[in-house]
Design a protein around this motif. Sequence first.
Motif: not given
Length: 397
Positions: A153-158, A183-194, A196-206
């Motif tokens: 479904a190529h869900v975006p990750v913000h 510093g600020p709190i970093r949130i990884i948002d998989m649009e409509g899925v999840d 999550n508070m996270c400091c790690g590196t992630h893809v920009s789209n599922l």
Amino acid sequence: MKEFVTSVVSCCPAELKHEVNGKKETLKGFNVTFQDTILFPEGGGQPDDHGFIGDVPVLRVTRQGSDAIHFVSSSVEPGLELLLRVDWDRRFDHMQQHSGQHLITALADSMFGFKTTSWELGRQRSTIELDTPCVKPAQLQALEEAVNEKIRAHVPVHVQLLSVDDPAVEKVRSRGLPEDHAGPIRIIDMEGVDANMCCGTHVSNLSHLQVIKLQGTEKGKKNKTNLIFLCGNRVLKYAEKSFTTERALVSLLKTGPEEHVEAVDKIQKSVKLLQKTNLGLLRDMAVLIAQDFNKSSNRSNFFSFHKKEGDNEFMNIIANEINTEETLVFLTVGEEKGPGLFLLAGPSGPVADLGPRVLEMLEGKGAGKKGRFQGKAQSLSRRGDVEAFLQQHCQSQ
């Protein structure tokens, strides 16, 4: 970003405990901090990035508060502007596994109520610890189908950066902040899925995950279950490795892949039968060897025998068939120049006295009682010396 120009803030002598080919070594080098960096320090279950400062390899990146500490083998001058480069293959692999973990964790929770308590990004496979005593096969299959549907479904990750006191922080999934967070709190948002508070590196789209394969589960600690998974390029590498193995088995077994299990089963049964037959022959041989010695008209008070193939039972049968109250028996099995087993049997007094010396000469480990001294020899290369030593003892009696 794969490359980034930044300036050196500090460079201090340091040491790094490093594993090379399975051996731990301590490397001398330098800890370097920059005004900013694109190399990720380990955290959140994700290993650190590797890369280069100019042409100098960065071997480790760790976090101290808001600073990333880069370990390198040679010093750099504070104030200099230098080019940082990321080992992109390593980074992208970590991005795929980490985003894959977020996706699996989110759907395992929403579909079955399985909470994630920890996870590990391994070198070859990754593991998610689920707070459940078991995951049923049907649940595993449904979860795999669901995560791959989200990928298709190529869900975006913000990425969102929120202040600590932002009310939105309370709405995201989290296992808590580290004590030295800054510093600020970093949130990884998989649009409509999840979210999550996270400091790690992630893809920009599922869709960048390509595919996820759940390899199965293992029993975890304290009524938990470890879920094993591969994501993205690791699935391709696993498929290539499996295909290479399959081709090798086709060549060895002379059958197609669908017949491999049956062919190996037949071989195993055949091997077991041969082993049983071989053991029977060895036992018969042991009896005959002892009988041949007993019937000898010029037998002495010392008997020695070595056979490459054999075991403790083989040696004990020989010793049982010979009158060890009158005869000192020295038996060995194994490689002539390598490790093996030994047995010294005879009158209790001499065996107790001679056993430790035999053990020393064979560089072995063992013990004895009631006229038997036996154990493992690190090397049978001095077997001849032991034999001569024992013969000399018997001739002096």
